[in-house]
Motif scaffolding. Structure first.
Motif, PDB file in Angstrom:
ATOM      1  N   ALA A  77       2.154  -2.593   0.666  1.00 36.19           N
ATOM      2  CA  ALA A  77       1.370  -0.816  -0.362  1.00 36.19           C
ATOM      3  C   ALA A  77       2.522  -0.853  -0.826  1.00 36.19           C
ATOM      4  N   MET A  78       2.405  -0.203  -2.107  1.00 32.96           N
ATOM      5  CA  MET A  78       3.273   0.988  -2.985  1.00 32.96           C
ATOM      6  C   MET A  78       2.497   2.169  -2.379  1.00 32.96           C
ATOM      7  N   VAL A  79       3.663   3.049  -2.466  1.00 31.32           N
ATOM      8  CA  VAL A  79       3.603   4.588  -2.419  1.00 31.32           C
ATOM      9  C   VAL A  79       5.197   4.924  -2.947  1.00 31.32           C
ATOM     10  N   PRO A  80       4.611   6.553  -4.107  1.00 34.57           N
ATOM     11  CA  PRO A  80       5.196   7.012  -4.127  1.00 34.57           C
ATOM     12  C   PRO A  80       6.661   7.896  -3.244  1.00 34.57           C
ATOM     13  N   ILE A  81       7.469   8.012  -3.455  1.00 34.44           N
ATOM     14  CA  ILE A  81       8.561   9.109  -3.070  1.00 34.44           C
ATOM     15  C   ILE A  81      10.040   9.479  -3.832  1.00 34.44           C
ATOM     16  N   ALA A  82       9.362  10.891  -3.643  1.00 34.45           N
ATOM     17  CA  ALA A  82      10.371  11.897  -4.864  1.00 34.45           C
ATOM     18  C   ALA A  82       9.015  11.591  -6.226  1.00 34.45           C
ATOM     19  N   GLY A  83       8.161  10.778  -6.510  1.00 37.38           N
ATOM     20  CA  GLY A  83       8.088  10.283  -7.944  1.00 37.38           C
ATOM     21  C   GLY A  83       8.497   8.987  -8.052  1.00 37.38           C
ATOM     22  N   GLU A  84       9.012   8.318  -7.527  1.00 40.95           N
ATOM     23  CA  GLU A  84       9.387   7.042  -7.237  1.00 40.95           C
ATOM     24  C   GLU A  84       8.684   5.410  -6.926  1.00 40.95           C
ATOM     25  N   PRO A  85       8.623   4.924  -7.343  1.00 37.82           N
ATOM     26  CA  PRO A  85       7.583   3.944  -6.621  1.00 37.82           C
ATOM     27  C   PRO A  85       8.367   2.811  -5.804  1.00 37.82           C
ATOM     28  N   ARG A  86       7.731   3.024  -4.262  1.00 35.32           N
ATOM     29  CA  ARG A  86       8.683   1.854  -3.331  1.00 35.32           C
ATOM     30  C   ARG A  86       7.587   1.128  -2.762  1.00 35.32           C
ATOM     31  N   GLU A  87       8.077   0.177  -2.544  1.00 36.02           N
ATOM     32  CA  GLU A  87       7.204  -0.852  -1.729  1.00 36.02           C
ATOM     33  C   GLU A  87       7.703  -0.886  -0.160  1.00 36.02           C
ATOM     34  N   ILE A  88       6.614  -0.485   0.499  1.00 36.26           N
ATOM     35  CA  ILE A  88       6.364  -1.131   2.034  1.00 36.26           C
ATOM     36  C   ILE A  88       7.274  -2.332   2.662  1.00 36.26           C
ATOM     37  N   ARG A  89       8.069  -2.492   3.584  1.00 29.87           N
ATOM     38  CA  ARG A  89       8.453  -3.860   3.311  1.00 29.87           C
ATOM     39  C   ARG A  89       9.022  -3.871   4.978  1.00 29.87           C
ATOM     40  N   PRO A  90       9.033  -4.672   5.916  1.00 32.48           N
ATOM     41  CA  PRO A  90       9.613  -4.997   7.007  1.00 32.48           C
ATOM     42  C   PRO A  90      11.624  -4.671   7.150  1.00 32.48           C
ATOM     43  N   GLY A  91      11.650  -3.503   8.104  1.00 29.81           N
ATOM     44  CA  GLY A  91      13.148  -3.126   8.196  1.00 29.81           C
ATOM     45  C   GLY A  91      13.842  -3.790   9.475  1.00 29.81           C
ATOM     46  N   SER A  92      15.574  -3.598   9.897  1.00 28.57           N
ATOM     47  CA  SER A  92      15.688  -3.750  11.049  1.00 28.57           C
ATOM     48  C   SER A  92      15.808  -3.291  11.764  1.00 28.57           C
ATOM     49  N   GLY A  93      16.137  -2.798  12.880  1.00 24.92           N
ATOM     50  CA  GLY A  93      17.397  -1.523  13.777  1.00 24.92           C
ATOM     51  C   GLY A  93      16.037  -0.838  13.914  1.00 24.92           C
ATOM     52  N   ARG A  94      16.454   0.436  14.296  1.00 24.85           N
ATOM     53  CA  ARG A  94      15.114   1.584  14.759  1.00 24.85           C
ATOM     54  C   ARG A  94      14.311   2.491  13.731  1.00 24.85           C
ATOM     55  N   SER A  95      15.283   2.303  12.522  1.00 30.05           N
ATOM     56  CA  SER A  95      15.628   3.904  11.277  1.00 30.05           C
ATOM     57  C   SER A  95      14.535   3.242  10.260  1.00 30.05           C
ATOM     58  N   VAL A  96      13.714   3.622  10.076  1.00 31.04           N
ATOM     59  CA  VAL A  96      13.015   3.631   8.561  1.00 31.04           C
ATOM     60  C   VAL A  96      14.177   4.394   7.651  1.00 31.04           C
ATOM     61  N   VAL A  97      14.120   3.325   6.418  1.00 31.63           N
ATOM     62  CA  VAL A  97      15.737   4.025   5.958  1.00 31.63           C
ATOM     63  C   VAL A  97      14.737   2.984   3.959  1.00 31.63           C
TER      64      VAL A  97
END
Length: 230
Positions: A77-97
């Motif tokens: 999914a694409m979601v704007p964060i601070a006005g910039e479009p970002r794609e939600i992708r799988p991460g590694s580790g324990r924190s959202v980056v």
């Protein structure tokens, strides 16, 4: 309160309500869920409300057609964060980056939406607190606390006790819009109204506020398209 139908292609369901505080007939289209509400003063006949609804039919259908489809948050999914479009992708580790163009979210797929929401609320609190602190320092007045909500009708508020409340969805908007809303509410620490003195104070602590205010009026409804929960 009841539901009536405006016939046509397609028919439109309209919530009909009466309000003792209403002085005239009003029609509202929710930017959150597309719900249409027709509000009547106590003694206005329903037929007058229907006539008003017919007068506004072209306006209503135009706005309904222009509404973006809801965006369900999950991988891809694409979601704007601070006005910039970002794609939600799988991460590694324990924190959202947060990266340029992407939000990396670790964990099982069924937790992606909840973890994304938690991250965005934390980020919103940090940036709204920083902006509120900055403008309060310029104003020379303190506030008592900050609360985040997911409000439909307003982006922020300031109580007479100095408590500030904001919509967490402001983190989806461009930074200058978030800053404007923080300044708008902080200025109410000096003036609990929208008098000329209030707007002068807002200009004093923020500068020209017309562009971010216009952005919210024209685009704010789009921030409610993003659905993190069913």
């Amino acid at each position: 309160m009841g539901v009536i139908e405006l016939s046509g292609n397609p028919p439109i369901a309209v919530t009909l309500r009466r309000s003792s505080r209403a002085r005239r007939i009003s029609l509202r289209l929710s930017g959150v869920d597309g719900r249409v509400t027709l509000t009547l003063p106590p003694r206005v006949p329903e037929r007058e409300g229907m006539a008003f609804l017919r007068e506004k039919e072209s306006w209503l259908r135009g706005h309904l057609e222009n509404r973006g489809e809801p965006v369900r948050i999950g991988l891809g999914a694409m979601v704007p964060i601070a006005g910039e479009p970002r794609e939600i992708r799988p991460g590694s580790g324990r924190s959202v980056v947060l990266e340029t163009g992407a939000l990396l979210v670790p964990g099982p797929e069924e937790r992606i939406a909840a973890r994304s929401l938690g991250y965005l609320k934390t980020l919103a609190r940090e940036r709204l607190a920083a902006a509120s602190d900055r403008y309060a320092a310029v104003l020379g007045k303190g506030y008592t606390r900050i609360t985040l909500r997911d409000t439909r009708s307003r982006w922020g508020s300031c109580s007479s006790q100095g408590a500030l409340s904001y919509s967490w969805r402001l983190i989806l908007a461009p930074p200058e819009v978030l800053d404007y809303v923080a300044a708008h509410e902080v200025a109410h620490l000096a003036h609990m109204n929208h008098s000329r003195a209030y707007w002068d104070t807002l200009t004093q602590i923020h500068g020209d506020w017309r562009a971010p205010r216009r952005w919210l009026r024209e685009n704010g409804g789009e921030l409610h398209r993003y659905r993190f929960q069913d």
